[in-house]
Design a protein around this motif. Structure first.
Motif, PDB file in Angstrom:
ATOM      1  N   VAL A 132       0.850  -1.191   0.000  1.00 20.56           N
ATOM      2  CA  VAL A 132       0.000   0.000   0.000  1.00 20.56           C
ATOM      3  C   VAL A 132       0.884   1.237   0.000  1.00 20.56           C
ATOM      4  O   VAL A 132       0.656   2.185  -0.764  1.00 20.56           O
ATOM      5  N   TYR A 133       1.900   1.222   0.833  1.00 22.22           N
ATOM      6  CA  TYR A 133       2.844   2.344   0.867  1.00 22.22           C
ATOM      7  C   TYR A 133       3.513   2.518  -0.494  1.00 22.22           C
ATOM      8  O   TYR A 133       3.599   3.629  -1.019  1.00 22.22           O
ATOM      9  N   GLU A 134       3.990   1.399  -1.062  1.00 22.00           N
ATOM     10  CA  GLU A 134       4.662   1.459  -2.370  1.00 22.00           C
ATOM     11  C   GLU A 134       3.737   2.049  -3.431  1.00 22.00           C
ATOM     12  O   GLU A 134       4.147   2.909  -4.217  1.00 22.00           O
ATOM     13  N   LEU A 135       2.495   1.613  -3.437  1.00 23.08           N
ATOM     14  CA  LEU A 135       1.541   2.111  -4.430  1.00 23.08           C
ATOM     15  C   LEU A 135       1.348   3.615  -4.314  1.00 23.08           C
ATOM     16  O   LEU A 135       1.483   4.351  -5.298  1.00 23.08           O
ATOM     17  N   PHE A 136       1.042   4.090  -3.106  1.00 25.36           N
ATOM     18  CA  PHE A 136       0.714   5.503  -2.945  1.00 25.36           C
ATOM     19  C   PHE A 136       1.939   6.416  -2.881  1.00 25.36           C
ATOM     20  O   PHE A 136       1.828   7.612  -3.147  1.00 25.36           O
ATOM     21  N   ALA A 137       3.103   5.883  -2.552  1.00 27.96           N
ATOM     22  CA  ALA A 137       4.302   6.711  -2.470  1.00 27.96           C
ATOM     23  C   ALA A 137       5.001   6.875  -3.816  1.00 27.96           C
ATOM     24  O   ALA A 137       5.574   7.934  -4.088  1.00 27.96           O
ATOM     25  N   PHE A 138       4.951   5.831  -4.648  1.00 27.95           N
ATOM     26  CA  PHE A 138       5.768   5.853  -5.862  1.00 27.95           C
ATOM     27  C   PHE A 138       4.983   5.808  -7.168  1.00 27.95           C
ATOM     28  O   PHE A 138       5.565   5.974  -8.234  1.00 27.95           O
ATOM     29  N   TYR A 139       3.691   5.563  -7.086  1.00 27.57           N
ATOM     30  CA  TYR A 139       2.896   5.424  -8.308  1.00 27.57           C
ATOM     31  C   TYR A 139       1.610   6.239  -8.174  1.00 27.57           C
ATOM     32  O   TYR A 139       1.200   6.573  -7.070  1.00 27.57           O
ATOM     33  N   PRO A 140       0.954   6.530  -9.275  1.00 27.39           N
ATOM     34  CA  PRO A 140      -0.317   7.252  -9.167  1.00 27.39           C
ATOM     35  C   PRO A 140      -1.372   6.393  -8.473  1.00 27.39           C
ATOM     36  O   PRO A 140      -1.432   5.179  -8.676  1.00 27.39           O
ATOM     37  N   ALA A 141      -2.172   7.031  -7.648  1.00 31.72           N
ATOM     38  CA  ALA A 141      -3.212   6.297  -6.909  1.00 31.72           C
ATOM     39  C   ALA A 141      -4.170   5.580  -7.842  1.00 31.72           C
ATOM     40  O   ALA A 141      -4.749   4.557  -7.480  1.00 31.72           O
ATOM     41  N   SER A 142      -4.308   6.067  -9.053  1.00 31.55           N
ATOM     42  CA  SER A 142      -5.206   5.431 -10.019  1.00 31.55           C
ATOM     43  C   SER A 142      -4.746   4.029 -10.404  1.00 31.55           C
ATOM     44  O   SER A 142      -5.526   3.252 -10.952  1.00 31.55           O
ATOM     45  N   ASP A 143      -3.489   3.684 -10.115  1.00 33.78           N
ATOM     46  CA  ASP A 143      -2.993   2.330 -10.406  1.00 33.78           C
ATOM     47  C   ASP A 143      -3.794   1.256  -9.683  1.00 33.78           C
ATOM     48  O   ASP A 143      -3.842   0.123 -10.137  1.00 33.78           O
ATOM     49  N   ILE A 144      -4.423   1.613  -8.559  1.00 36.91           N
ATOM     50  CA  ILE A 144      -5.184   0.614  -7.813  1.00 36.91           C
ATOM     51  C   ILE A 144      -6.386   0.123  -8.624  1.00 36.91           C
ATOM     52  O   ILE A 144      -6.892  -0.970  -8.398  1.00 36.91           O
ATOM     53  N   MET A 145      -6.810   0.916  -9.607  1.00 34.92           N
ATOM     54  CA  MET A 145      -7.948   0.543 -10.440  1.00 34.92           C
ATOM     55  C   MET A 145      -7.530  -0.155 -11.731  1.00 34.92           C
ATOM     56  O   MET A 145      -8.370  -0.550 -12.516  1.00 34.92           O
ATOM     57  N   THR A 146      -6.228  -0.302 -11.946  1.00 35.90           N
ATOM     58  CA  THR A 146      -5.754  -0.932 -13.178  1.00 35.90           C
ATOM     59  C   THR A 146      -5.787  -2.445 -13.048  1.00 35.90           C
ATOM     60  O   THR A 146      -5.920  -2.995 -11.954  1.00 35.90           O
ATOM     61  N   GLY A 147      -5.639  -3.115 -14.173  1.00 38.39           N
ATOM     62  CA  GLY A 147      -5.610  -4.570 -14.180  1.00 38.39           C
ATOM     63  C   GLY A 147      -4.333  -5.105 -13.556  1.00 38.39           C
ATOM     64  O   GLY A 147      -3.352  -4.391 -13.383  1.00 38.39           O
ATOM     65  N   MET A 148      -4.382  -6.386 -13.207  1.00 32.73           N
ATOM     66  CA  MET A 148      -3.206  -7.012 -12.608  1.00 32.73           C
ATOM     67  C   MET A 148      -2.152  -7.264 -13.673  1.00 32.73           C
ATOM     68  O   MET A 148      -2.469  -7.518 -14.832  1.00 32.73           O
ATOM     69  N   SER A 149      -0.913  -7.185 -13.259  1.00 31.06           N
ATOM     70  CA  SER A 149       0.204  -7.378 -14.163  1.00 31.06           C
ATOM     71  C   SER A 149       1.382  -7.912 -13.355  1.00 31.06           C
ATOM     72  O   SER A 149       1.589  -7.489 -12.212  1.00 31.06           O
ATOM     73  N   PRO A 150       2.169  -8.825 -13.930  1.00 36.38           N
ATOM     74  CA  PRO A 150       3.331  -9.357 -13.194  1.00 36.38           C
ATOM     75  C   PRO A 150       4.349  -8.284 -12.819  1.00 36.38           C
ATOM     76  O   PRO A 150       5.069  -8.433 -11.845  1.00 36.38           O
TER      77      PRO A 150
END
Length: 141
Positions: A79-97
């Protein structure tokens, strides 16, 4: 096993969480590891449903609360990695390796919602016991 009945107001909250947990279980059917997550959300939904219909088994709900909080914390670096380093909208994107943090962040936040549901049941059953509407006037299974 003693069940603690909860007030009508707390039953409404528990019904909301029950519907939410059952919906989350259904949505997990398209997950890469659906068995685990469907079982988790069904277990949480079952506890909330039983809280509405029969009463709360505090010891089981407290264990479920502890497990969901600890599991969510274990996954929280994503959760920290997502919100600290990437746009919050990534949480709505599809899964990817190449973005495992997205799936783990979703799992962590889902467990946190489950922890809120179990926390509500613990609070509701404690409030019922404090005013004398708990298991002393309830029933045992």
């Amino acid at each position: 096993m003693s069940l603690t009945k909860i007030s009508i107001a707390h039953r409404i909250g528990a019904a909301f969480f029950a519907l939410l947990m059952w919906t989350m279980a259904y949505l997990q059917l398209n997950d890469p590891d659906p068995i685990l997550w469907v079982m988790v959300y069904c277990f949480l939904g079952l506890n909330a449903t039983l809280g509405v219909l029969l009463g709360v088994q505090r010891s089981i709900v407290i264990v479920a609360l502890a497990i969901t909080v600890l599991w969510s914390l274990w996954l929280s670096p994503s959760v920290y990695e997502l919100f600290a380093f990437y746009p919050a909208s990534d949480i709505m994107t599809g899964m990817s390796p190449d973005r495992p943090y997205v799936e783990e962040a979703r799992e962590s936040l889902g467990l946190l919602i489950g922890a809120l549901a179990m926390g509500h049941l613990v609070f509701a059953s404690g409030a019922s016991r404090a005013v004398g509407t708990g298991s002393d006037q309830g029933f045992s299974v």
